[in-house]
Design a protein around this motif. Structure first.
Motif, mmCIF file in Angstrom:
data_model
loop_
_atom_site.group_PDB
_atom_site.id
_atom_site.type_symbol
_atom_site.label_atom_id
_atom_site.label_comp_id
_atom_site.label_asym_id
_atom_site.label_seq_id
_atom_site.Cartn_x
_atom_site.Cartn_y
_atom_site.Cartn_z
ATOM 1 N N MET A 79 0.966 -1.239 -0.014
ATOM 2 C CA MET A 79 -0.472 -0.306 0.164
ATOM 3 C C MET A 79 1.054 1.461 -0.018
ATOM 4 S SD MET A 79 -2.980 1.096 3.027
ATOM 5 C CE MET A 79 -4.060 0.940 1.488
ATOM 6 N N ALA A 80 0.808 2.555 -0.621
ATOM 7 C CA ALA A 80 1.121 3.549 -1.074
ATOM 8 C C ALA A 80 1.088 4.306 0.626
ATOM 9 C CB ALA A 80 0.923 4.356 -1.565
ATOM 10 N N TYR A 81 2.504 4.933 0.296
ATOM 11 C CA TYR A 81 2.566 6.181 1.248
ATOM 12 C C TYR A 81 1.291 7.097 1.649
ATOM 13 C CZ TYR A 81 4.532 9.682 5.031
ATOM 14 O OH TYR A 81 4.843 11.230 5.421
ATOM 15 N N PHE A 82 0.685 7.622 2.139
ATOM 16 C CA PHE A 82 -0.076 9.003 1.454
ATOM 17 C C PHE A 82 0.518 10.143 2.804
ATOM 18 C CE2 PHE A 82 -2.504 5.906 -0.295
ATOM 19 C CZ PHE A 82 -2.658 6.104 -1.741
ATOM 20 N N GLY A 83 1.686 10.779 1.825
ATOM 21 C CA GLY A 83 1.936 11.753 3.156
ATOM 22 C C GLY A 83 1.792 13.209 3.340
ATOM 23 N N SER A 84 2.434 14.517 3.463
ATOM 24 C CA SER A 84 1.931 15.267 3.512
ATOM 25 C C SER A 84 1.551 16.026 2.363
ATOM 26 C CB SER A 84 2.935 16.112 4.889
ATOM 27 O OG SER A 84 4.079 16.320 4.186
ATOM 28 N N THR A 85 2.166 15.886 1.361
ATOM 29 C CA THR A 85 1.744 16.516 0.082
ATOM 30 C C THR A 85 1.442 15.941 -1.273
ATOM 31 O OG1 THR A 85 3.773 15.258 -1.501
ATOM 32 C CG2 THR A 85 4.766 16.620 -0.167
ATOM 33 N N GLN A 86 -0.067 15.245 -0.752
ATOM 34 C CA GLN A 86 -1.268 14.300 -0.889
ATOM 35 C C GLN A 86 -2.364 15.453 -0.695
ATOM 36 O OE1 GLN A 86 -1.104 11.446 -2.559
ATOM 37 N NE2 GLN A 86 1.233 11.574 -2.853
ATOM 38 N N SER A 87 -3.520 15.415 -1.171
ATOM 39 C CA SER A 87 -4.397 15.747 -0.503
ATOM 40 C C SER A 87 -5.067 15.767 0.213
ATOM 41 C CB SER A 87 -5.156 16.038 -1.904
ATOM 42 O OG SER A 87 -5.772 14.984 -1.920
ATOM 43 N N SER A 88 -5.720 17.096 0.917
ATOM 44 C CA SER A 88 -5.765 16.810 2.364
ATOM 45 C C SER A 88 -6.781 15.701 2.542
ATOM 46 C CB SER A 88 -5.975 18.565 2.141
ATOM 47 O OG SER A 88 -7.818 18.743 1.760
ATOM 48 N N ILE A 134 -6.978 12.675 1.788
ATOM 49 C CA ILE A 134 -6.146 11.647 1.363
ATOM 50 C C ILE A 134 -4.673 11.570 2.375
ATOM 51 C CG2 ILE A 134 -7.637 10.496 -0.686
ATOM 52 C CD1 ILE A 134 -4.753 11.285 -1.534
ATOM 53 N N ALA A 135 -3.991 12.945 2.369
ATOM 54 C CA ALA A 135 -2.808 13.314 3.165
ATOM 55 C C ALA A 135 -2.865 11.817 5.319
ATOM 56 C CB ALA A 135 -2.311 14.517 3.407
ATOM 57 N N ASN A 136 -1.734 11.439 4.905
ATOM 58 C CA ASN A 136 -1.932 10.992 6.161
ATOM 59 C C ASN A 136 -0.144 10.508 6.860
ATOM 60 O OD1 ASN A 136 -2.380 9.436 8.545
ATOM 61 N ND2 ASN A 136 -2.133 7.335 7.386
ATOM 62 N N PRO A 137 0.184 11.586 7.563
ATOM 63 C CA PRO A 137 1.342 11.750 7.721
ATOM 64 C C PRO A 137 1.481 11.762 8.823
ATOM 65 C CG PRO A 137 0.850 14.001 7.800
ATOM 66 C CD PRO A 137 -0.389 13.363 6.484
ATOM 67 N N PRO A 138 2.661 11.492 9.584
ATOM 68 C CA PRO A 138 3.039 10.680 10.750
ATOM 69 C C PRO A 138 3.105 12.096 11.833
ATOM 70 C CG PRO A 138 4.993 10.537 9.987
ATOM 71 C CD PRO A 138 4.273 10.505 8.301
ATOM 72 N N ARG A 139 2.308 12.209 13.017
ATOM 73 C CA ARG A 139 2.585 13.389 13.564
ATOM 74 C C ARG A 139 3.564 13.450 14.508
ATOM 75 N NH1 ARG A 139 -1.230 15.264 9.641
ATOM 76 N NH2 ARG A 139 -2.992 14.373 10.348
ATOM 77 N N GLN A 140 3.820 14.613 15.053
ATOM 78 C CA GLN A 140 5.282 14.365 15.799
ATOM 79 C C GLN A 140 4.007 15.096 17.196
ATOM 80 O OE1 GLN A 140 8.619 17.394 15.969
ATOM 81 N NE2 GLN A 140 9.739 16.183 16.230
ATOM 82 N N LEU A 141 4.509 13.741 18.464
ATOM 83 C CA LEU A 141 3.688 14.202 19.145
ATOM 84 C C LEU A 141 4.820 14.848 20.298
ATOM 85 C CD1 LEU A 141 2.322 10.248 20.327
ATOM 86 C CD2 LEU A 141 1.100 12.193 19.561
ATOM 87 N N VAL A 142 5.830 14.194 20.533
ATOM 88 C CA VAL A 142 7.225 15.470 21.266
ATOM 89 C C VAL A 142 7.933 15.285 20.524
ATOM 90 C CG1 VAL A 142 8.032 14.737 23.201
ATOM 91 C CG2 VAL A 142 5.992 13.733 23.524
ATOM 92 N N ALA A 143 8.538 16.745 20.900
ATOM 93 C CA ALA A 143 10.234 16.911 20.074
ATOM 94 C C ALA A 143 11.253 16.775 21.013
ATOM 95 C CB ALA A 143 9.478 19.227 20.378
ATOM 96 N N PRO A 144 12.256 16.953 20.809
ATOM 97 C CA PRO A 144 13.282 16.320 21.310
ATOM 98 C C PRO A 144 13.456 17.349 22.999
ATOM 99 C CG PRO A 144 14.255 16.815 19.448
ATOM 100 C CD PRO A 144 13.045 17.575 18.904
ATOM 101 N N PHE A 145 13.886 16.508 23.828
ATOM 102 C CA PHE A 145 13.866 17.171 25.336
ATOM 103 C C PHE A 145 14.996 18.258 25.099
ATOM 104 C CE2 PHE A 145 11.441 13.456 26.449
ATOM 105 C CZ PHE A 145 10.163 14.322 26.575
ATOM 106 N N ALA A 146 15.933 18.422 24.222
ATOM 107 C CA ALA A 146 17.976 18.713 24.806
ATOM 108 C C ALA A 146 18.105 18.895 23.331
ATOM 109 C CB ALA A 146 18.234 17.976 25.321
ATOM 110 N N ASN A 147 18.901 20.479 23.047
ATOM 111 C CA ASN A 147 19.136 20.870 21.662
ATOM 112 C C ASN A 147 20.451 20.459 22.205
ATOM 113 O OD1 ASN A 147 16.593 19.924 20.932
ATOM 114 N ND2 ASN A 147 16.524 22.179 20.508
ATOM 115 N N ASN A 148 21.916 20.714 21.076
ATOM 116 C CA ASN A 148 23.189 20.647 21.427
ATOM 117 C C ASN A 148 23.108 22.470 21.483
ATOM 118 O OD1 ASN A 148 26.000 20.964 20.841
ATOM 119 N ND2 ASN A 148 26.386 19.429 20.333
#
Length: 129
Positions: A1-10, A12-26
């Motif tokens: 089955m194909a991946y329907f990312g953020s560039t697909q029409s609204s 059918i688009a089904n990109p992953p959703r970020q739940l938590v950003a990194p806790f620490a940066n350099n």
């Protein structure tokens, strides 16, 4: 089955959703998004290496099989939506609504402008009926 990312029409688009950003940066790198899980670790400081640069948590739900999910560069827009090597992805895959569901988790092992790949060695699954 194909991946329907953020560039697909609204519809059918089904990109992953970020739940938590990194806790620490350099802090030594201006504008850095490198996650430092272990101070002084060369792996944590390498944004292209396993465990480096990541630290985010994502959720993805679809009817894709785990064999689809672990295909090279499956998340074809992963780089552009912010996925990094070392990020963790959790999700579930349905065979059909109301039928069996497979819950899984895995780590992003590589990211390029061609996409982001889940590690086949890190993917853990469990099927519930």
């Amino acid at each position: 089955m194909a991946y329907f990312g953020s560039t697909q029409s609204s519809s059918i688009a089904n990109p992953p959703r970020q739940l938590v950003a990194p806790f620490a940066n350099n802090p030594a790198i201006s504008g850095s998004t490198q996650f430092l899980s272990t101070q002084g670790s060369t792996a944590a400081n390498n944004p292209n290496g396993p465990g480096g640069g990541g630290g985010g948590l994502w959720f993805y739900s679809s009817t894709n099989l785990t064999t689809d999910l672990t295909a090279s560069n499956f998340f074809s827009d992963g780089f552009y939506i912010g996925m990094r090597a070392g990020d963790m992805v959790i999700g579930n895959s349905f065979s059909s609504l109301g039928s069996s569901v497979q819950t899984w988790q895995g780590s992003i092992v590589s990211v390029s402008t061609a996409g982001a790949s889940l590690s086949t060695g890190s993917l853990m699954t469990s099927t519930f009926n």
